[in-house]
Design a protein around this motif. Structure first.
Motif, PDB file in Angstrom:
ATOM      1  N   VAL A  41      -5.703  -6.434  15.567  1.00  0.00           N
ATOM      2  CA  VAL A  41      -6.968  -7.037  15.265  1.00  0.00           C
ATOM      3  C   VAL A  41      -7.555  -7.921  16.314  1.00  0.00           C
ATOM      4  CG1 VAL A  41      -7.981  -8.857  13.764  1.00  0.00           C
ATOM      5  CG2 VAL A  41      -6.172  -7.045  12.735  1.00  0.00           C
ATOM      6  N   VAL A  42      -8.550  -7.773  16.877  1.00  0.00           N
ATOM      7  CA  VAL A  42      -9.291  -8.491  17.989  1.00  0.00           C
ATOM      8  C   VAL A  42     -10.274  -9.580  17.430  1.00  0.00           C
ATOM      9  CG1 VAL A  42     -10.356  -8.441  20.220  1.00  0.00           C
ATOM     10  CG2 VAL A  42      -8.543  -6.587  19.526  1.00  0.00           C
ATOM     11  N   MET A  43      -9.754 -10.867  17.191  1.00  0.00           N
ATOM     12  CA  MET A  43     -10.696 -11.813  16.837  1.00  0.00           C
ATOM     13  C   MET A  43     -10.280 -13.182  17.423  1.00  0.00           C
ATOM     14  SD  MET A  43      -9.598 -11.812  12.957  1.00  0.00           S
ATOM     15  CE  MET A  43     -10.861 -13.064  12.565  1.00  0.00           C
ATOM     16  N   ASP A  44     -11.287 -14.128  17.520  1.00  0.00           N
ATOM     17  CA  ASP A  44     -10.999 -15.462  17.601  1.00  0.00           C
ATOM     18  C   ASP A  44      -9.640 -16.033  16.690  1.00  0.00           C
ATOM     19  OD1 ASP A  44     -11.844 -18.190  19.136  1.00  0.00           O
ATOM     20  OD2 ASP A  44     -11.779 -18.486  16.842  1.00  0.00           O
ATOM     21  N   THR A  45      -8.916 -16.813  17.403  1.00  0.00           N
ATOM     22  CA  THR A  45      -7.638 -17.315  16.538  1.00  0.00           C
ATOM     23  C   THR A  45      -8.152 -18.174  15.454  1.00  0.00           C
ATOM     24  OG1 THR A  45      -6.192 -17.130  18.425  1.00  0.00           O
ATOM     25  CG2 THR A  45      -5.243 -18.618  16.836  1.00  0.00           C
ATOM     26  N   GLU A  46      -9.240 -18.938  15.787  1.00  0.00           N
ATOM     27  CA  GLU A  46      -9.590 -20.071  14.602  1.00  0.00           C
ATOM     28  C   GLU A  46     -10.222 -19.010  13.421  1.00  0.00           C
ATOM     29  OE1 GLU A  46      -9.134 -23.262  14.220  1.00  0.00           O
ATOM     30  OE2 GLU A  46      -7.850 -22.866  16.100  1.00  0.00           O
ATOM     31  N   LEU A  47     -10.791 -18.169  13.647  1.00  0.00           N
ATOM     32  CA  LEU A  47     -11.361 -17.188  12.471  1.00  0.00           C
ATOM     33  C   LEU A  47     -10.042 -16.624  11.742  1.00  0.00           C
ATOM     34  CD1 LEU A  47     -14.514 -15.142  13.806  1.00  0.00           C
ATOM     35  CD2 LEU A  47     -14.469 -16.635  11.910  1.00  0.00           C
ATOM     36  N   TRP A  48      -9.185 -16.092  12.597  1.00  0.00           N
ATOM     37  CA  TRP A  48      -7.960 -15.778  11.984  1.00  0.00           C
ATOM     38  C   TRP A  48      -7.489 -16.630  11.095  1.00  0.00           C
ATOM     39  CZ3 TRP A  48      -5.655 -11.205  10.970  1.00  0.00           C
ATOM     40  CH2 TRP A  48      -4.349 -11.211  10.845  1.00  0.00           C
ATOM     41  N   LYS A  49      -7.428 -17.702  11.279  1.00  0.00           N
ATOM     42  CA  LYS A  49      -6.529 -18.803  10.444  1.00  0.00           C
ATOM     43  C   LYS A  49      -7.462 -19.142   9.302  1.00  0.00           C
ATOM     44  CE  LYS A  49      -4.243 -21.006  14.342  1.00  0.00           C
ATOM     45  NZ  LYS A  49      -4.004 -22.218  15.180  1.00  0.00           N
ATOM     46  N   GLY A  50      -8.840 -18.791   9.403  1.00  0.00           N
ATOM     47  CA  GLY A  50      -9.550 -19.134   8.166  1.00  0.00           C
ATOM     48  C   GLY A  50      -9.786 -18.058   7.132  1.00  0.00           C
ATOM     49  N   PRO A  51     -10.914 -18.232   6.325  1.00  0.00           N
ATOM     50  CA  PRO A  51     -11.248 -17.178   5.252  1.00  0.00           C
ATOM     51  C   PRO A  51     -11.286 -15.832   5.923  1.00  0.00           C
ATOM     52  CG  PRO A  51     -12.393 -19.353   4.841  1.00  0.00           C
ATOM     53  CD  PRO A  51     -11.889 -19.347   6.217  1.00  0.00           C
ATOM     54  N   VAL A  52     -12.034 -15.495   6.985  1.00  0.00           N
ATOM     55  CA  VAL A  52     -12.197 -14.161   7.479  1.00  0.00           C
ATOM     56  C   VAL A  52     -10.807 -13.631   7.821  1.00  0.00           C
ATOM     57  CG1 VAL A  52     -13.002 -13.038   9.326  1.00  0.00           C
ATOM     58  CG2 VAL A  52     -14.400 -14.836   8.592  1.00  0.00           C
ATOM     59  N   GLY A  53     -10.026 -14.377   8.194  1.00  0.00           N
ATOM     60  CA  GLY A  53      -8.365 -13.827   8.532  1.00  0.00           C
ATOM     61  C   GLY A  53      -7.827 -13.423   7.241  1.00  0.00           C
ATOM     62  N   ASP A  54      -8.208 -14.374   6.116  1.00  0.00           N
ATOM     63  CA  ASP A  54      -7.357 -14.150   4.659  1.00  0.00           C
ATOM     64  C   ASP A  54      -8.122 -12.829   4.100  1.00  0.00           C
ATOM     65  OD1 ASP A  54      -6.021 -16.608   4.918  1.00  0.00           O
ATOM     66  OD2 ASP A  54      -7.527 -17.740   3.728  1.00  0.00           O
ATOM     67  N   LYS A  55      -9.348 -12.530   4.564  1.00  0.00           N
ATOM     68  CA  LYS A  55      -9.807 -11.345   3.937  1.00  0.00           C
ATOM     69  C   LYS A  55      -9.282 -10.087   4.616  1.00  0.00           C
ATOM     70  CE  LYS A  55     -12.763  -8.715   1.661  1.00  0.00           C
ATOM     71  NZ  LYS A  55     -12.738  -8.438   0.437  1.00  0.00           N
ATOM     72  N   ILE A  56      -9.211 -10.252   5.988  1.00  0.00           N
ATOM     73  CA  ILE A  56      -8.608  -9.210   6.618  1.00  0.00           C
ATOM     74  C   ILE A  56      -6.855  -8.927   6.198  1.00  0.00           C
ATOM     75  CG2 ILE A  56      -7.597  -8.539   8.991  1.00  0.00           C
ATOM     76  CD1 ILE A  56      -9.888  -9.792  10.100  1.00  0.00           C
ATOM     77  N   ARG A  57      -6.265 -10.054   5.991  1.00  0.00           N
ATOM     78  CA  ARG A  57      -4.985  -9.953   5.454  1.00  0.00           C
ATOM     79  C   ARG A  57      -4.928  -9.154   4.128  1.00  0.00           C
ATOM     80  NH1 ARG A  57      -4.489 -14.203   8.773  1.00  0.00           N
ATOM     81  NH2 ARG A  57      -5.440 -15.605   7.482  1.00  0.00           N
ATOM     82  N   ASP A  58      -5.931  -9.671   3.156  1.00  0.00           N
ATOM     83  CA  ASP A  58      -5.920  -9.096   1.861  1.00  0.00           C
ATOM     84  C   ASP A  58      -6.220  -7.567   1.836  1.00  0.00           C
ATOM     85  OD1 ASP A  58      -5.291 -11.706   0.932  1.00  0.00           O
ATOM     86  OD2 ASP A  58      -7.696 -11.947   0.258  1.00  0.00           O
ATOM     87  N   GLU A  59      -7.064  -7.177   2.723  1.00  0.00           N
ATOM     88  CA  GLU A  59      -7.460  -5.745   2.812  1.00  0.00           C
ATOM     89  C   GLU A  59      -6.219  -4.738   3.477  1.00  0.00           C
ATOM     90  OE1 GLU A  59      -9.710  -4.490   1.179  1.00  0.00           O
ATOM     91  OE2 GLU A  59     -11.109  -6.161   0.468  1.00  0.00           O
ATOM     92  N   PHE A  60      -6.131  -5.335   4.961  1.00  0.00           N
ATOM     93  CA  PHE A  60      -5.313  -4.386   5.835  1.00  0.00           C
ATOM     94  C   PHE A  60      -3.840  -4.740   5.585  1.00  0.00           C
ATOM     95  CE2 PHE A  60      -9.525  -4.517   7.104  1.00  0.00           C
ATOM     96  CZ  PHE A  60     -10.060  -3.412   7.509  1.00  0.00           C
ATOM     97  N   ALA A  61      -3.425  -5.609   4.937  1.00  0.00           N
ATOM     98  CA  ALA A  61      -2.080  -6.124   4.805  1.00  0.00           C
ATOM     99  C   ALA A  61      -1.565  -6.000   3.383  1.00  0.00           C
ATOM    100  CB  ALA A  61      -1.780  -7.287   5.547  1.00  0.00           C
ATOM    101  N   ALA A  62      -2.635  -5.469   2.366  1.00  0.00           N
ATOM    102  CA  ALA A  62      -2.170  -5.423   1.219  1.00  0.00           C
ATOM    103  C   ALA A  62      -1.099  -4.504   0.830  1.00  0.00           C
ATOM    104  CB  ALA A  62      -3.450  -4.550   0.394  1.00  0.00           C
ATOM    105  N   GLN A  63      -0.300  -4.618  -0.241  1.00  0.00           N
ATOM    106  CA  GLN A  63       0.983  -4.139  -0.560  1.00  0.00           C
ATOM    107  C   GLN A  63       0.691  -2.559  -0.539  1.00  0.00           C
ATOM    108  OE1 GLN A  63       2.837  -5.822  -4.028  1.00  0.00           O
ATOM    109  NE2 GLN A  63       4.517  -4.322  -4.053  1.00  0.00           N
ATOM    110  N   VAL A  64       1.890  -1.849  -0.262  1.00  0.00           N
ATOM    111  CA  VAL A  64       1.562  -0.504  -0.421  1.00  0.00           C
ATOM    112  C   VAL A  64       2.121  -0.017  -1.780  1.00  0.00           C
ATOM    113  CG1 VAL A  64       2.624   1.929   0.231  1.00  0.00           C
ATOM    114  CG2 VAL A  64       2.309  -0.062   2.138  1.00  0.00           C
ATOM    115  N   MET A  65       1.345   0.760  -2.337  1.00  0.00           N
ATOM    116  CA  MET A  65       1.464   1.059  -3.932  1.00  0.00           C
ATOM    117  C   MET A  65       3.003   1.966  -3.922  1.00  0.00           C
ATOM    118  SD  MET A  65      -2.040   1.868  -5.636  1.00  0.00           S
ATOM    119  CE  MET A  65      -3.397   0.732  -5.654  1.00  0.00           C
ATOM    120  N   GLY A  66       3.658   1.780  -5.048  1.00  0.00           N
ATOM    121  CA  GLY A  66       4.745   2.481  -5.272  1.00  0.00           C
ATOM    122  C   GLY A  66       6.114   2.405  -4.469  1.00  0.00           C
TER     123      GLY A  66
END
Length: 332
Positions: A41-66
């Motif tokens: 993930v290439v992005m500014d560290t301040e963005l990563w620490k905020g709501p945008v980073g949270d959105k990325i973590r929610d989507e791309f680091a979501a729990q694997v089903m099963g």
């Protein structure tokens, strides 16, 4: 300068794609790098620490089903844009996010290496960035997973089993790593496995009648009943009267799929041993093989207590997705 840099990055990706499509010569691209299921993930560290980073973590680091414990879809490494250069640009799966006056949400192939997927998301505000991420995430996850599956298949494809049990019994071929060995073969059942630290990875195959699963209202229950009957007949536990069944506490997840060019369903869930404390994840494909008027069932399951299982199950998925059906009906 920051906004200009983002615009130049996005335009450069578009230009690279145009050159590759219309130019007389194909550009040289180095081979992509990175562990399977890793995401840069290439992005500014301040963005990563905020709501945008949270959105990325929610989507791309979501729990694997099963899986029995929480494990992310992708293992994420975040880098600021100024560090994304040289060999870091060879990462196989890349998500580039930056706040900018332009608004973009698209995916490019092979921008810096091959094979490679680069998802680019920009926007003038954090709110628009989050909206663009929300719209792009499902497609990006699908694209990243596809390239990761191909990488896993490439890695184990260097040394494949020459065993003909699946071909002789069912008229199908799987690209199975040579370390997997057939441990049980009976009429309408083949079981292959491999030893791993603290456990085993397993592949089983069998067929069901074509008219199985005709009632949509009992579809999941019928799948569980099928798995439990096969487990009782063919997959014994460590002691007498113990055998594999579908875990009773949770219903499995069921999704439409296409495997080997045929319509199928994908089933993810947990198995357990009836009468004994053993359990683990499974992945089952029930494939409509109309030529042979049957449901071909392929399953991978793992036993690896106290160990992360995402990558084990991902390898099993990559193996099962290599299935190739003989175009002629199987003689019985």
């Amino acid at each position: 300068m920051k906004k200009l840099g983002t615009l130049c990055f996005a335009m450069a990706l578009l230009a690279l794609g145009a050159c590759k499509d219309t130019g007389p010569k194909e550009r040289f691209l180095p081979p992509s790098t990175g562990g399977v299921n890793s995401l840069m993930v290439v992005m500014d560290t301040e963005l990563w620490k905020g709501p945008v980073g949270d959105k990325i973590r929610d989507e791309f680091a979501a729990q694997v089903m099963g899986l029995p414990q929480r494990e992310p879809i992708f293992t994420i490494t975040q880098l600021p844009p100024q560090v994304f250069k040289g060999t870091t640009t060879y990462s196989r799966s890349v998500l580039f996010v930056e706040q900018d006056s332009t608004s973009l949400a698209h995916i490019k192939d092979d921008a810096y290496s091959k094979p490679q997927k680069v998802a680019v998301v920009t926007g003038p505000t954090e709110e628009i960035l989050i909206q663009n991420l929300d719209s792009l995430a499902p497609r990006a996850i699908k694209a990243f997973k596809k390239v990761e599956i191909a990488e896993a298949q490439k890695r184990f494809g260097r040394s494949l089993s020459e065993d003909k049990a699946l071909e002789e019994e069912f008229g199908i071929r799987l690209k199975v790593p040579s370390l997997y060995k057939v441990g049980k073969r009976e009429k309408n059942f083949v079981w292959m496995d491999i030893q791993i630290p603290k456990g085993t990875m397993n592949i089983i195959a069998y067929e069901m009648p074509w008219d199985s699963f005709r009632n949509d209202s009992t579809f999941v229950e019928d799948i569980v009943r099928m798995r439990d009957s096969i487990g009782q007949k063919y997959v014994p536990g460590p002691y007498e009267n113990t055998y594999m069944i579908t875990e009773k506490a949770f219903a499995p997840y069921v999704f439409p799929a296409e495997i080997g060019g045929k319509k199928a369903v994908e089933v993810k869930g947990m198995w357990e041993i009836h009468g004994y404390p053993m359990a683990g994840p499974f992945l089952t494909y029930i494939i409509n093989d109309e030529v042979n008027q049957r449901k071909m069932v392929l399953e991978g399951f793992t036993f690896a207590p106290s160990t992360e299982k995402r990558d084990y199950m991902f390898e099993l998925e990559a193996i099962l997705r290599t299935v190739d059906f003989d175009p002629k009906p199987v003689s019985k």
